[in-house]
Design an enzyme around this catalytic site. Structure first.
Site, mmCIF file in Angstrom:
data_model
loop_
_atom_site.group_PDB
_atom_site.id
_atom_site.type_symbol
_atom_site.label_atom_id
_atom_site.label_comp_id
_atom_site.label_asym_id
_atom_site.label_seq_id
_atom_site.Cartn_x
_atom_site.Cartn_y
_atom_site.Cartn_z
ATOM 1 N N SER A 19 0.908 -1.211 0.013
ATOM 2 C CA SER A 19 0.196 -0.062 -0.032
ATOM 3 C C SER A 19 0.977 1.164 0.131
ATOM 4 O O SER A 19 2.111 1.182 0.056
ATOM 5 C CB SER A 19 -0.964 -0.164 1.449
ATOM 6 O OG SER A 19 -0.101 0.058 2.418
ATOM 7 N N LYS A 20 0.214 2.400 0.044
ATOM 8 C CA LYS A 20 1.029 3.729 -0.124
ATOM 9 C C LYS A 20 2.021 3.867 0.778
ATOM 10 O O LYS A 20 3.158 4.381 0.332
ATOM 11 C CB LYS A 20 -0.016 4.840 -0.026
ATOM 12 C CG LYS A 20 -1.150 4.985 -1.228
ATOM 13 C CD LYS A 20 -0.591 5.977 -1.959
ATOM 14 C CE LYS A 20 -1.526 6.358 -3.167
ATOM 15 N NZ LYS A 20 -1.091 5.280 -4.177
ATOM 16 N N ARG A 21 1.952 3.266 1.950
ATOM 17 C CA ARG A 21 2.816 3.480 3.080
ATOM 18 C C ARG A 21 4.192 2.718 2.650
ATOM 19 O O ARG A 21 5.349 3.225 3.461
ATOM 20 C CB ARG A 21 2.138 3.445 4.548
ATOM 21 C CG ARG A 21 2.227 1.858 4.786
ATOM 22 C CD ARG A 21 1.125 1.886 6.095
ATOM 23 N NE ARG A 21 0.612 0.538 5.994
ATOM 24 C CZ ARG A 21 1.328 -0.494 6.357
ATOM 25 N NH1 ARG A 21 2.686 -0.369 6.810
ATOM 26 N NH2 ARG A 21 0.989 -1.759 6.286
ATOM 27 N N GLY B 136 5.308 3.171 -0.330
ATOM 28 C CA GLY B 136 5.958 3.739 -1.388
ATOM 29 C C GLY B 136 5.024 3.770 -2.682
ATOM 30 O O GLY B 136 3.841 3.511 -2.445
#
Ligand code: GLU
Length: 507
Positions: A250-252, A254
């Site tokens: 996921s976004k966290r 990258g």
């Protein structure tokens, strides 16, 4: 074989979904089958045409072409769910008629309360079956009175659902944990589980490869196939793509979308090859050695030829950007130079080196690409590798204390002077002429190896480190001779650089 990729156009194409698309595509292409793109846009609030266009662009960029889809012809269309509502209506009616489905008048508030009750008392949060017991007449009366019901599928309670997953083996679900799912909402929108069955059946899909986040939907879908008199396809549920900490990527972690990896400067063939390796391992090509790096990098047609579901593992696949970069380095080394030059253009603009090259300009960049391609992970690192072409300044180089220190030595100064003198009368340098000049400087100064080449490097590139001089020098001088019409920013030639450096050193 008929396979499909069925994205919901609610955002960018995630690399996990791109891998799902790829596995379907590989199986279709490797088996001479058909690959279908279906847009699952029944969630009106979250779906958008922009997202659909972005997904289509990303699939095209990856090279995953389809035989049937919203923008291609095909005998099983339309290929956008929002254009197939009449089909869902008609099959819902059929299920209602056969008592495989019933109207449900429960309000959201009622259902929420029931769910909370169930959770609080430790029961599975499934539909309690309130409207299951309504007679047809009771339901009809409430509709006439103005209520707008949803339609629910009546899940048969008598048997468990077992299916042979092509990746995970036999999967069993107990019938009594499967609540009656809504198939058509009160506003007329079909639910995912229903639309997907109607579409996969009518589109004659033979194999459904998708993420394992859908595995709990599969028993409901199988029961719907049976109620509608269709044969279920073969299912294959892929483990999700994880981040390094083993939680779903996921976004966290990258970058997660194909678009982000593209803009970081990965080549599509590298991303495709790498994605294929997440959860799949190439079959030994026959008697040969299996395993090892060389075995994993292969063009997409070979991936398709070798891909099979029985080599797809069900343990979680971790997305490893280092390994993607490794694949990218391989493809950067073998890619056509002119193509790389074209692809690198946007990154020059981002780096502040504005250019609008014509054919000669591209040919020049393609030539200069030899300095970069073997030493970068991604295209966005190309401008920094080629910066020595465009931003030469002898004064700036000499402001560096380490360079000043080096230039205090008589040997280094002698190299600078001799180089400037040799170049004053020399033609533009190609590799051979450069070597000849370096030999002259060596003969005149007695300097050799690092004591010879490091000062030369400083003089000609303005930098203490960088690409091989054999590559950089011919590129600099070829750039210096480009006409302005080539659309490349001005490049100072080696002769002028040596002159400027010698002058600056005297100050
Ligand atoms: N639209 C669904 C998704 O994007 C498709 C699931 C499926 O392949 O059945 O997750």
């Amino acid at each position: 074989m008929r396979l499909r990729f069925a994205p919901s156009p609610t955002g960018q194409l995630h690399v996990g979904n791109a891998r799902t698309a790829l596995f379907n595509w590989l199986l279709a292409r490797g088996s001479g089958g058909t690959f279908i793109l279906r847009i699952e846009d029944t969630d009106v609030e979250r779906s958008s045409r922009e997202s659909e266009a972005a997904i289509i662009r990303d699939l095209r960029w990856l090279g995953l072409d389809w035989d049937e889809g919203p923008d291609a012809s095909g005998a099983h269309g339309p290929y956008r769910q929002s254009e197939r509502l009449h089909l869902y209506q008609s099959y819902a009616k059929e299920l209602l008629g056969a008592e495989h489905a019933y109207y449900c008048f429960c309000t959201t508030a009622q259902l929420d309360a029931e769910r909370q009750d169930a959770v609080a008392s430790g029961r599975p949060a499934r539909y309690a079956g309130t409207c299951r017991r309504l007679s047809r007449d009771q339901a009809a009366a409430r509709i006439i009175a103005g209520e707008r019901p949803a339609i629910r599928f009546r899940v048969p309670q008598e048997h468990d659902v077992v299916f042979a997953d092509a990746v995970r083996g036999d999967v069993r679900f107990q019938a009594d944990v499967i609540g009656d799912p809504i198939i058509v909402r009160a506003d007329g929108a079909p639910a995912y589980n229903f639309a997907v069955v109607v579409d996969d059946a009518l589109m004659e899909i033979t194999h459904v490869i998708r993420g394992e986040d859908h595995i709990s939907n599969t028993p409901r879908q199988i029961l719907l196939y049976e109620a509608l008199g269709f044969t279920p396809p073969t299912f294959a549920h892929l483990s999700l793509v994880m981040g390094p900490d083993h939680s779903p990527l996921s976004k966290r972690h990258g970058a997660t979308s194909v678009a982000e990896f593209r803009s970081k400067g990965y080549l599509p063939e590298a991303l495709v090859n790498y994605l294929a390796l997440i959860g799949w391992s190439p079959r030994d090509a026959g008697g040969g050695r299996a395993g090892g790096d060389d075995d994993e990098l292969m063009p997409v047609d070979e991936l398709a030829r070798r891909f099979s579901l029985d080599r797809v593992g069900h343990s979680a696949g971790v997305f490893d950007e280092e390994k993607l970069a490794w694949a990218n380095r391989h493809y950067l080394k073998i890619a056509d130079s002119a193509r790389l030059a074209e692809l690198a253009l946007p990154y020059f603009n981002v780096a502040g080196v504005r250019m609008t090259p014509d054919e000669d300009g591209i040919a020049f960049l393609a030539f200069a690409m030899s300095m970069a391609r073997a030493s970068v992970d991604r295209l966005n690192q190309v401008p920094a590798r080629l910066a020595l072409l465009f931003d030469y300044s002898a004064e700036a180089t000499l402001r560096d204390p380490a360079v000043r220190e080096e230039m205090r030595g008589d040997g280094a100064r002698a190299v600078v002077t001799a180089l400037a003198e040799e170049l004053a009368s020399a033609p533009r340098l190609d590799r051979e002429r450069f070597r000849a000049v370096a030999n002259q400087v060596k003969a005149r100064t007695g300097q050799k190896a690092k004591a010879l080449f490091h000062p030369i490097r400083l003089v000609l590139t303005g930098r203490a480190e960088g690409p091989e001089l054999d590559l950089a020098v011919p590129a600099i001088d070829r750039g210096a001779d480009l006409p302005a019409s080539a659309g490349i920013p001005p490049i100072l030639g080696c002769r002028e650089r040596a002159q400027a450096f010698a002058e600056a050193l005297k100050q």
